[in-house]
Design an enzyme around this catalytic site. Structure first.
Site, PDB file in Angstrom:
ATOM      1  N   GLU A  54      -1.758  -6.799 -52.367  1.00  0.00           N
ATOM      2  CA  GLU A  54      -2.496  -5.581 -52.177  1.00  0.00           C
ATOM      3  C   GLU A  54      -2.988  -4.990 -53.378  1.00  0.00           C
ATOM      4  O   GLU A  54      -2.303  -4.037 -54.106  1.00  0.00           O
ATOM      5  CB  GLU A  54      -1.670  -4.373 -51.355  1.00  0.00           C
ATOM      6  CG  GLU A  54      -1.633  -4.856 -49.777  1.00  0.00           C
ATOM      7  CD  GLU A  54      -0.390  -5.709 -49.367  1.00  0.00           C
ATOM      8  OE1 GLU A  54       0.132  -6.162 -50.242  1.00  0.00           O
ATOM      9  OE2 GLU A  54      -0.475  -6.079 -48.093  1.00  0.00           O
ATOM     10  N   SER A  55      -4.248  -5.397 -53.990  1.00  0.00           N
ATOM     11  CA  SER A  55      -4.834  -4.707 -55.006  1.00  0.00           C
ATOM     12  C   SER A  55      -4.199  -5.017 -56.263  1.00  0.00           C
ATOM     13  O   SER A  55      -4.183  -6.432 -56.473  1.00  0.00           O
ATOM     14  CB  SER A  55      -4.896  -3.205 -54.839  1.00  0.00           C
ATOM     15  OG  SER A  55      -5.613  -2.798 -53.541  1.00  0.00           O
ATOM     16  N   CYS A 106      -3.333  -0.913 -51.803  1.00  0.00           N
ATOM     17  CA  CYS A 106      -3.735  -0.268 -50.495  1.00  0.00           C
ATOM     18  C   CYS A 106      -2.652  -0.798 -49.426  1.00  0.00           C
ATOM     19  O   CYS A 106      -1.628  -1.113 -49.702  1.00  0.00           O
ATOM     20  CB  CYS A 106      -5.035  -1.057 -50.246  1.00  0.00           C
ATOM     21  SG  CYS A 106      -4.974  -2.715 -50.385  1.00  0.00           S
ATOM     22  N   SER A 123     -10.598  -9.309 -53.725  1.00  0.00           N
ATOM     23  CA  SER A 123     -10.119  -8.550 -54.763  1.00  0.00           C
ATOM     24  C   SER A 123     -10.594  -9.363 -56.210  1.00  0.00           C
ATOM     25  O   SER A 123     -10.742 -10.474 -56.351  1.00  0.00           O
ATOM     26  CB  SER A 123      -8.496  -8.410 -54.784  1.00  0.00           C
ATOM     27  OG  SER A 123      -8.056  -7.670 -53.601  1.00  0.00           O
ATOM     28  N   HIS A 151     -12.003  -3.810 -54.958  1.00  0.00           N
ATOM     29  CA  HIS A 151     -11.083  -4.334 -53.848  1.00  0.00           C
ATOM     30  C   HIS A 151     -11.999  -4.149 -52.436  1.00  0.00           C
ATOM     31  O   HIS A 151     -12.607  -3.061 -52.424  1.00  0.00           O
ATOM     32  CB  HIS A 151      -9.908  -3.621 -53.589  1.00  0.00           C
ATOM     33  CG  HIS A 151      -9.044  -4.060 -54.782  1.00  0.00           C
ATOM     34  ND1 HIS A 151      -8.438  -5.403 -55.047  1.00  0.00           N
ATOM     35  CD2 HIS A 151      -8.797  -3.344 -56.041  1.00  0.00           C
ATOM     36  CE1 HIS A 151      -7.664  -5.086 -56.192  1.00  0.00           C
ATOM     37  NE2 HIS A 151      -7.914  -4.237 -56.735  1.00  0.00           N
TER      38      HIS A 151
END
Lengths: 355, 355
Positions: free
Chosen positions: A71-72, A86, A249, A263
């Protein structure tokens, strides 16, 4: 066609693209060999377990380590650490472990911390301590008792939250010196130049979003080129990742140690794209325009932080005027804040009625 | 000696000096004789019952009616209405009656509304709908669905809340015209010049506060002169009132239709002074300095609203710099906001460590 960002039924598939962004600056290390990049991959993986995300790719140069996360992103420099995550991740939960790992490297004094995020599309699915900004502030206040918390934009509608702590200027001498510098319009000789621009976009064009899918492309590299992301800041060495079935990403780093990161949550019902960079420019208008043309959002937020040593600092006032002439965009809000060592410009735009 | 603003025990005597400030502008009346000043004294008294305050004095000139209230002030012009009340009053509760009375005078369209206040010292003693800013916003949103709400300053500490609604610019033509005016740097030809400065002061000097008491003076007029209030804006015709045993209010109006108003809660444990005026100046630095020297606060907030036609509009940027050179004051926050027709500057100061 633009769709509302909130799904009609809460049981529908949903992903919170809006990131939580945490940036920590330490004072010089007490050890000659002190460097946050000495922290091992295993230690970072352990730390990121508190956040509930994993490392999926890695790039580095002599200035900066850039991690792509499930996530990111995470960026590690000698004395600066940036974590952007995120979904329903819990980045604040790794802060204490970060401070412990930094201490081992001789970093015991924080000079600046920034925690920021846009309002969540669906705050009710977040985990503690991220269920609301008050909960986040309470958590941060337990670690940094002198922090200050702000809400920019309209607090019951679209807004952007910021928690910031800066090491206080100590004693009268420091203050007087600061005043004299302001009067003489000299830059602060101590701080490194620093600036960060973020562009947070929603209600994105369906055709553009369709690119960021395994249906269209096999690799991140292909979509980076097809979308024009590689042209935004051409000097960046890019590490990109295309998720299955969709989502994208990228981290970029350049020879100056500057970074960029993008992202993308492409799903039509909750589309979201974030662009962030600390690239030093004396005017961000061209970059903003190019990002907007690349992703075609229905609405977006721009934030620019710049300290007194930054090229961007003096031109932020000019930007205020130039922004307003971006055609077809209606500026719904603009605010600026003077913090002890940084200026912040916040602006919010949505498509005008004529477009 | 400065004391904290919050009493140690909640059972102690306490008065909330912090005011709720409501300002409403109507579009031109549909009737040639339309004028908010046609509303009768009885009608205002009836309206103010919803607020829980009373009229205690009255002054007027050809431009403006100025009412001193048991809790602060009300100013009525042809198409502008201002109500400022402190204590546990409920000013939002009279809004619907105001709209009805204005309608009778041919005023059916609101062009601008501003509701603002500092954070209360003791929010828990307030009455609905003023128990918190969210409750106030919810109440206002039920009347003005397009309003926006802001919090300036640090949201968990000292801050200032603002709710504002402006009549939307209608259609593409209006927007384009506005853009062209911005490009050509021309003032908006429609709006009257308008500006408002407020200085909200706390932790005031004990010797200064001791003046505003029946122990020292018999009448408002005596203390107005002894304190130097009469010198702040010398052209003002002053209507003043000294409360028993202590406390002070004044309204001033001048031949241009401009007003000033000062309200003082002198008790040491919760001392509070507010200064407000719409006087047109191209530089407010001298006025701010004189107000601060007159009342000697330990900390204060300054807010300046100025529309694009105002003399103050272009000089707000200069003020940003000049403020920071006020000696002995540490600026803890400064923010500015661009609204559709107004700019707002917000700054917060406390005494530096050296003083």
């Amino acid at each position: 066609m633009q769709v509302p960002a909130v799904p009609e039924e809460s049981s529908e598939h949903f992903f919170e693209g809006v990131e939580k962004l945490l940036e920590v600056w330490f004072d010089e290390s007490a050890m000659p060999t002190g460097d946050l990049r000495n922290i091992t991959r295993n230690q970072w993986e352990d730390l990121l377990r508190h956040v509930k995300c994993e490392i999926i790719s890695f790039a580095q140069n002599e200035h900066i380590d850039a991690f792509l996360l499930s996530e990111s992103s995470m960026f590690v420099s000698r004395r600066r650490w940036i974590l952007k995550t995120c979904g329903t991740t819990t980045p604040l939960k790794c802060l204490e472990q970060l401070l412990q790992l930094a201490e081992v490297e001789g970093y015991s004094v924080i000079t600046d911390i920034f925690y920021s995020r846009k309002n969540f599309t669906r705050p009710e699915v977040q985990n503690s301590p991220h269920k609301g900004f008050y909960e986040e502030v309470t958590y941060l206040d337990s670690i940094f008792p002198e922090g200050r918390s702000y809400c920019l934009g309209s607090i019951n509608q679209e807004c952007w939250y910021l928690y910031t702590f800066s090491r206080p200027v100590d004693g009268t001498g420091g203050e007087l010196q600061l005043k004299q510098q302001q009067l003489m319009q000299l830059p602060d000789p101590v701080a490194d130049p620093d600036q960060t621009i973020e562009i947070l976009m929603q209600q994105l064009d369906n055709d553009v979003m369709a690119l960021f899918s395994k249906d269209k492309f096999a690799t991140g590299q292909e979509v980076t080129q097809s979308s024009g992301i590689d042209l935004l800041l051409p000097q960046m060495h890019i590490d990109d990742f295309l998720f299955d079935p969709c989502g994208y990403s990228m981290n970029g780093i350049n020879a100056n140690g500057e970074y960029m990161t993008i992202h993308i949550t492409p799903e039509e019902k909750f589309s979201y794209v974030s662009f962030e960079s600390n690239v030093a420019l004396d005017n961000y208008t061209r970059l903003i325009s190019q990002v907007i043309k690349t992703f075609k959002p229905g609405k977006f937020i721009v934030t620019i932080f710049a300290n007194k040593s930054s090229l961007a600092y003096e031109t932020m006032k000019e930007l205020e005027i130039e922004y307003s002439t971006l055609s077809n965009w209606q500026r719904t809000d603009m605010q600026c804040c003077n913090f002890p060592s940084y200026n912040l410009l916040f602006a919010q735009y949505s498509r005008g009625k004529s477009s």
